[in-house]
Design an enzyme around this catalytic site. Sequence first.
Site, mmCIF file in Angstrom:
data_model
loop_
_atom_site.group_PDB
_atom_site.id
_atom_site.type_symbol
_atom_site.label_atom_id
_atom_site.label_comp_id
_atom_site.label_asym_id
_atom_site.label_seq_id
_atom_site.Cartn_x
_atom_site.Cartn_y
_atom_site.Cartn_z
ATOM 1 N N ASP A 77 64.452 11.666 6.630
ATOM 2 C CA ASP A 77 65.895 11.747 6.876
ATOM 3 C C ASP A 77 66.540 10.393 6.578
ATOM 4 O O ASP A 77 65.880 9.353 6.673
ATOM 5 C CB ASP A 77 66.183 12.059 8.351
ATOM 6 C CG ASP A 77 65.602 13.394 8.778
ATOM 7 O OD1 ASP A 77 65.381 14.251 7.918
ATOM 8 O OD2 ASP A 77 65.385 13.550 9.998
HETATM 9 N N1 URA Z 1 60.789 14.668 11.063
HETATM 10 C C1 URA Z 1 62.125 14.466 11.154
HETATM 11 O O1 URA Z 1 62.784 15.047 12.017
HETATM 12 N N2 URA Z 1 62.700 13.615 10.291
HETATM 13 C C2 URA Z 1 62.014 12.938 9.351
HETATM 14 O O2 URA Z 1 62.602 12.158 8.597
HETATM 15 C C3 URA Z 1 60.631 13.160 9.263
HETATM 16 C C4 URA Z 1 60.040 14.038 10.136
#
Ligand code: URA
Length: 244
Positions: A113
């Site tokens: 993310d």
């Molecule tokens: N899980 C998440 O919620 N975000 C990420 O970036 C990676 C794993």
Amino acid sequence: MAKTPASRVDKLLSSMGYGSRKEMARLAQAGGITLDGAPLVDVSARIPITPDLPSRLQIEGRALDPIAGMVILLNKPLGMSCSHKEIGPLVYDLLPPRWRRRDPGISTVGRLDKQTSGLLLLTDDGKLLHRIISPKHHVQKTYRATLARPLNGTEGALFASGQLMLEGEDKPLAPAHLDIITETEALISVTEGRYHQVRRMFAATGNHVEALHRQTLGGLALPDDLAPGAWRLLDDTEISLIFQ
Ligand code: URA
């Protein structure tokens, strides 16, 4: 023994983002391309693509970029996106600009993310990418999660149960492992890569992830000396660690 691949010099350089074939011909005419220190003028010549080529072929006095089949380890900083579809800074902005024009192109191995930091791989090797992200290979990813509220003590069993169903999904999550560090910090190891998975797992327990940082992928750990935004190429030994 496998045959060494070969390519026309102009085709090779253009596939690495240096410019069009015409531009490569012009650059060679101007003495801007050398092989083993001697000017290489005929860019239609075929050249064996050997591992030592980047140290032998120079473009405007600089060693050739890594040839296809590279794996980049990046310490992803916060606020950069892995998706070309999003607006704002992209993780690709951290790499040399001409690498955007490479063919085969460079992609992130899965996604983090925008507000997740840490270990991110990028590669132009599609087969390897699929091997790493395929659930079949169970490559474990470990994240350090900082939570808004104290853990309630039920999370470890729930995550390990293999029965946690995330909202809007029809298949439970594979078992995941939780290691508690403090009451608001934990290491969580998952083998899948579902959308916002870790954030949604903690949301399912009534908590909220405030910060998320990926520390390991398989047996490969983010080195302490790789600053946020910095990257380096992995060698074959490091790549094999991913599957350990
Ligand atoms: N899980 C998440 O919620 N975000 C990420 O970036 C990676 C794993």
